[in-house]
Scaffold this motif. Structure first.
Motif, mmCIF file in Angstrom:
data_model
loop_
_atom_site.group_PDB
_atom_site.id
_atom_site.type_symbol
_atom_site.label_atom_id
_atom_site.label_comp_id
_atom_site.label_asym_id
_atom_site.label_seq_id
_atom_site.Cartn_x
_atom_site.Cartn_y
_atom_site.Cartn_z
ATOM 1 N N CYS A 1 0.957 -1.208 -0.090
ATOM 2 C CA CYS A 1 -0.027 -0.042 0.062
ATOM 3 C C CYS A 1 0.810 1.231 -0.021
ATOM 4 O O CYS A 1 1.764 1.330 0.569
ATOM 5 N N GLY A 2 0.222 2.363 -0.482
ATOM 6 C CA GLY A 2 1.061 3.348 -0.427
ATOM 7 C C GLY A 2 0.955 4.205 0.915
ATOM 8 O O GLY A 2 0.137 3.617 1.838
ATOM 9 N N ILE A 3 1.691 4.885 1.244
ATOM 10 C CA ILE A 3 1.957 5.762 2.392
ATOM 11 C C ILE A 3 1.917 7.314 2.468
ATOM 12 O O ILE A 3 2.321 7.641 1.709
ATOM 13 N N ALA A 4 1.011 7.734 3.313
ATOM 14 C CA ALA A 4 0.793 9.169 3.151
ATOM 15 C C ALA A 4 0.859 9.834 4.596
ATOM 16 O O ALA A 4 0.483 9.214 5.564
ATOM 17 N N VAL A 5 1.851 10.996 4.407
ATOM 18 C CA VAL A 5 2.536 11.395 5.841
ATOM 19 C C VAL A 5 2.320 12.981 5.617
ATOM 20 O O VAL A 5 2.397 13.441 4.411
ATOM 21 N N PRO A 6 2.200 13.533 6.724
ATOM 22 C CA PRO A 6 2.324 15.028 6.886
ATOM 23 C C PRO A 6 3.551 15.600 6.236
ATOM 24 O O PRO A 6 4.697 15.032 6.647
ATOM 25 N N GLU A 7 3.808 16.380 5.424
ATOM 26 C CA GLU A 7 5.109 17.064 4.932
ATOM 27 C C GLU A 7 5.914 17.450 6.008
ATOM 28 O O GLU A 7 7.031 17.365 5.964
ATOM 29 N N PHE A 8 5.352 17.981 7.225
ATOM 30 C CA PHE A 8 6.123 18.553 8.321
ATOM 31 C C PHE A 8 6.773 17.348 9.087
ATOM 32 O O PHE A 8 7.622 17.651 10.034
ATOM 33 N N ARG A 9 6.603 16.349 8.766
ATOM 34 C CA ARG A 9 7.298 15.087 9.332
ATOM 35 C C ARG A 9 8.261 14.445 8.398
ATOM 36 O O ARG A 9 8.810 13.348 8.869
ATOM 37 N N SER A 10 8.316 14.892 7.134
ATOM 38 C CA SER A 10 9.081 14.462 6.025
ATOM 39 C C SER A 10 10.727 14.097 6.506
ATOM 40 O O SER A 10 11.398 13.259 6.044
ATOM 41 N N HIS A 11 11.136 15.123 7.562
ATOM 42 C CA HIS A 11 12.612 14.788 7.947
ATOM 43 C C HIS A 11 12.880 13.718 8.916
ATOM 44 O O HIS A 11 14.074 13.270 9.262
ATOM 45 N N LEU A 12 11.965 12.837 9.377
ATOM 46 C CA LEU A 12 12.055 11.684 10.401
ATOM 47 C C LEU A 12 12.833 10.436 9.826
ATOM 48 O O LEU A 12 12.646 10.395 8.569
ATOM 49 N N GLN A 13 13.544 9.923 10.742
ATOM 50 C CA GLN A 13 14.180 8.672 10.328
ATOM 51 C C GLN A 13 13.225 7.706 9.600
ATOM 52 O O GLN A 13 13.587 7.110 8.940
ATOM 53 N N LEU A 14 11.889 7.612 10.352
ATOM 54 C CA LEU A 14 11.187 6.672 10.034
ATOM 55 C C LEU A 14 10.942 6.747 8.458
ATOM 56 O O LEU A 14 10.692 5.804 7.620
ATOM 57 N N ILE A 15 10.755 7.891 8.005
ATOM 58 C CA ILE A 15 10.471 8.054 6.558
ATOM 59 C C ILE A 15 11.491 7.791 5.602
ATOM 60 O O ILE A 15 11.368 7.123 4.750
#
Length: 130
Positions: free
Chosen positions: A31-45
């Motif tokens: 499946c695709g994953i969608a996250v808030p842009e303000f969390r794009s810097h996280l190691q998980l991403i």
């Protein structure tokens, strides 16, 4: 059906919480994953992208006003939507509906929700503009 996993996540979110959450939601491994842009810097991403997962970044402004099944007072006040996870999933899956409402990982660092749409519905992989 096309499926998108929307995530709301804290700075400390990690793969253990992600795996727990995807198991709870029975999220398909592709499946695709969608996250808030303000969390794009996280190691998980970065780790998810490193595994070849498609991650769509949702601008903060796009979250405002998205109707969700879950209604968190904190989320409403901070982001203008009842659930960041549900809003991200719905934005990245136009014409979709929430098939699994927001649930939390065992460590409360991630919230996830699944949206699904028919196969012919588009999945947004580029940054949507508010």
């Amino acid at each position: 059906m096309r499926v998108v996993l929307g995530l709301g996540l804290r700075e400390s979110a990690d793969m253990a919480g992600f795996y727990d959450l995807t198991a709870k939601l029975s999220a398909p491994p592709d499946c695709g994953i969608a996250v808030p842009e303000f969390r794009s810097h996280l190691q998980l991403i970065a780790a998810l992208r490193g595994l070849g997962r498609q991650v769509t970044l949702i601008p903060r402004a796009a979250l405002r006003g998205v109707e969700t099944e879950s209604q968190s007072a904190r989320s409403l006040a901070a982001y203008g939507t009842g659930s960041v996870a549900e809003a991200c999933a719905l934005i990245a899956c136009p014409g979709g509906v929430i098939s699994q409402p927001a649930r939390r990982s065992f460590d409360n660092r991630l919230t996830g929700a699944l949206a699904q749409a028919p196969f012919d519905a588009p999945i947004i992989y580029e940054r949507p503009h508010p």
